[in-house]
Design a protein around this motif. Structure first.
Motif, PDB file in Angstrom:
ATOM      1  N   THR A   1       0.849  -1.178   0.000  1.00 32.92           N
ATOM      2  CA  THR A   1       0.000   0.000   0.000  1.00 32.92           C
ATOM      3  C   THR A   1       0.893   1.239   0.000  1.00 32.92           C
ATOM      4  OG1 THR A   1      -0.074   0.009   2.405  1.00 32.92           O
ATOM      5  CG2 THR A   1      -1.841  -1.161   1.263  1.00 32.92           C
ATOM      6  N   LEU A   2       0.319   2.369  -0.319  1.00 32.62           N
ATOM      7  CA  LEU A   2       1.089   3.608  -0.304  1.00 32.62           C
ATOM      8  C   LEU A   2       1.495   3.951   1.122  1.00 32.62           C
ATOM      9  CD1 LEU A   2      -0.970   5.834  -2.751  1.00 32.62           C
ATOM     10  CD2 LEU A   2       1.262   4.819  -3.157  1.00 32.62           C
ATOM     11  N   SER A   3       2.721   4.412   1.289  1.00 30.24           N
ATOM     12  CA  SER A   3       3.184   4.775   2.627  1.00 30.24           C
ATOM     13  C   SER A   3       2.475   6.025   3.141  1.00 30.24           C
ATOM     14  CB  SER A   3       4.703   4.993   2.615  1.00 30.24           C
ATOM     15  OG  SER A   3       5.031   6.008   1.697  1.00 30.24           O
ATOM     16  N   THR A   4       1.921   6.826   2.220  1.00 29.89           N
ATOM     17  CA  THR A   4       1.224   8.054   2.605  1.00 29.89           C
ATOM     18  C   THR A   4      -0.255   7.826   2.864  1.00 29.89           C
ATOM     19  OG1 THR A   4       0.885   8.583   0.272  1.00 29.89           O
ATOM     20  CG2 THR A   4       2.827   9.533   1.351  1.00 29.89           C
ATOM     21  N   GLY A   5      -0.738   6.636   2.633  1.00 26.73           N
ATOM     22  CA  GLY A   5      -2.141   6.332   2.869  1.00 26.73           C
ATOM     23  C   GLY A   5      -2.891   6.073   1.577  1.00 26.73           C
ATOM     24  N   ILE A   6      -4.205   6.134   1.650  1.00 22.15           N
ATOM     25  CA  ILE A   6      -5.071   5.824   0.516  1.00 22.15           C
ATOM     26  C   ILE A   6      -5.219   7.033  -0.393  1.00 22.15           C
ATOM     27  CG2 ILE A   6      -7.411   5.124  -0.126  1.00 22.15           C
ATOM     28  CD1 ILE A   6      -7.578   3.699   2.580  1.00 22.15           C
ATOM     29  N   ALA A   7      -5.195   6.772  -1.698  1.00 20.48           N
ATOM     30  CA  ALA A   7      -5.428   7.821  -2.692  1.00 20.48           C
ATOM     31  C   ALA A   7      -6.450   7.306  -3.703  1.00 20.48           C
ATOM     32  CB  ALA A   7      -4.122   8.188  -3.395  1.00 20.48           C
ATOM     33  N   ALA A   8      -7.202   8.214  -4.303  1.00 19.39           N
ATOM     34  CA  ALA A   8      -8.254   7.815  -5.244  1.00 19.39           C
ATOM     35  C   ALA A   8      -7.685   7.298  -6.555  1.00 19.39           C
ATOM     36  CB  ALA A   8      -9.183   8.993  -5.506  1.00 19.39           C
ATOM     37  N   ASP A   9      -6.588   7.881  -7.033  1.00 16.18           N
ATOM     38  CA  ASP A   9      -6.064   7.505  -8.343  1.00 16.18           C
ATOM     39  C   ASP A   9      -4.830   6.614  -8.288  1.00 16.18           C
ATOM     40  OD1 ASP A   9      -4.561   9.547  -7.274  1.00 16.18           O
ATOM     41  OD2 ASP A   9      -4.155  10.505  -9.194  1.00 16.18           O
ATOM     42  N   VAL A  10      -4.363   6.266  -7.092  1.00 15.23           N
ATOM     43  CA  VAL A  10      -3.212   5.374  -6.924  1.00 15.23           C
ATOM     44  C   VAL A  10      -3.579   4.354  -5.852  1.00 15.23           C
ATOM     45  CG1 VAL A  10      -0.772   5.198  -6.330  1.00 15.23           C
ATOM     46  CG2 VAL A  10      -1.606   7.250  -7.488  1.00 15.23           C
ATOM     47  N   HIS A  11      -3.482   3.065  -6.187  1.00  9.40           N
ATOM     48  CA  HIS A  11      -3.875   2.031  -5.236  1.00  9.40           C
ATOM     49  C   HIS A  11      -2.707   1.448  -4.451  1.00  9.40           C
ATOM     50  CE1 HIS A  11      -7.586   1.486  -7.921  1.00  9.40           C
ATOM     51  NE2 HIS A  11      -7.905   2.223  -6.885  1.00  9.40           N
TER      52      HIS A  11
END
Length: 182
Positions: free
Chosen positions: A133-143
């Motif tokens: 997962t992204l280290s910065t958290g959840i994003a709408a356009d990047v999973h």
């Protein structure tokens, strides 16, 4: 992902062994992990030999173990038997011109013994691919993000390091470099 595996299976280009239904029992009906893993290895070896006898173009064969935890379940938690089996499969990479791909879910391994096995796999691997997962958290356009580590030799130094981000779509996955999406 749009690949019809039934067609590949019918053409004898795909051999599937269901590890969830695998039970390692001896003649007495008692669990025998060592014999069970040797039987599994022999099934893989026979499949590779069958493919190579029909396909004389010298192509490579890929052995995919989809989820390492299934081997641990079949071995009733015996990391030693799983590592021995994987070492035998690894020997096929040079003997039979094969690739060995092992899928692992790090989030389900909690015991110290299982973590030792994972570090051993990291050590003997030529290429590591980690999807996270992204280290910065959840994003709408990047999973999520994917890191590909290519070593100069098993246990050796990192030769190349690639980082990508991805977005899962209905019929596939889109990969892109970090920061290239707005």
């Amino acid at each position: 992902m749009g690949c019809n595996l039934s067609v590949q299976r019918n053409k004898n280009k795909l051999h599937f062994i269901d590890l969830l239904n695998l039970e390692f029992l001896d003649e007495k009906g008692e669990n025998d992990r060592e014999i069970g893993f040797m039987d599994l290895y022999n099934r893989i070896l026979r499949s590779i030999e069958a493919i190579r006898s029909k396909d004389n173009n010298g192509g490579w064969t890929t052995i995919i173990i989809d989820d390492l935890s299934h081997l641990e379940i079949a071995a009733h938690g015996s990391v030693k038997h799983v590592l021995d089996f994987l070492q035998y499969c690894r020997s096929l990479t040079s003997e039979m011109d094969c690739f060995l791909v092992i899928l692992n879910h790090e989030d389900i391994h909690s015991s110290d013994e299982a973590l030792q096995m994972l570090s051993h796999l990291d050590y003997i691997s030529d290429i590591l691919i980690k999807a996270e997962t992204l280290s910065t958290g959840i994003a709408a356009d990047v999973h999520g993000q994917m890191t590909v580590i290519i070593k100069d030799a098993p246990g050796g130094l990192i030769k190349k390091l690639h980082s990508f981000q991805f977005k899962v779509k209905e019929n596939g996955v889109e990969f892109f470099y970090p920061g290239s999406r707005f």
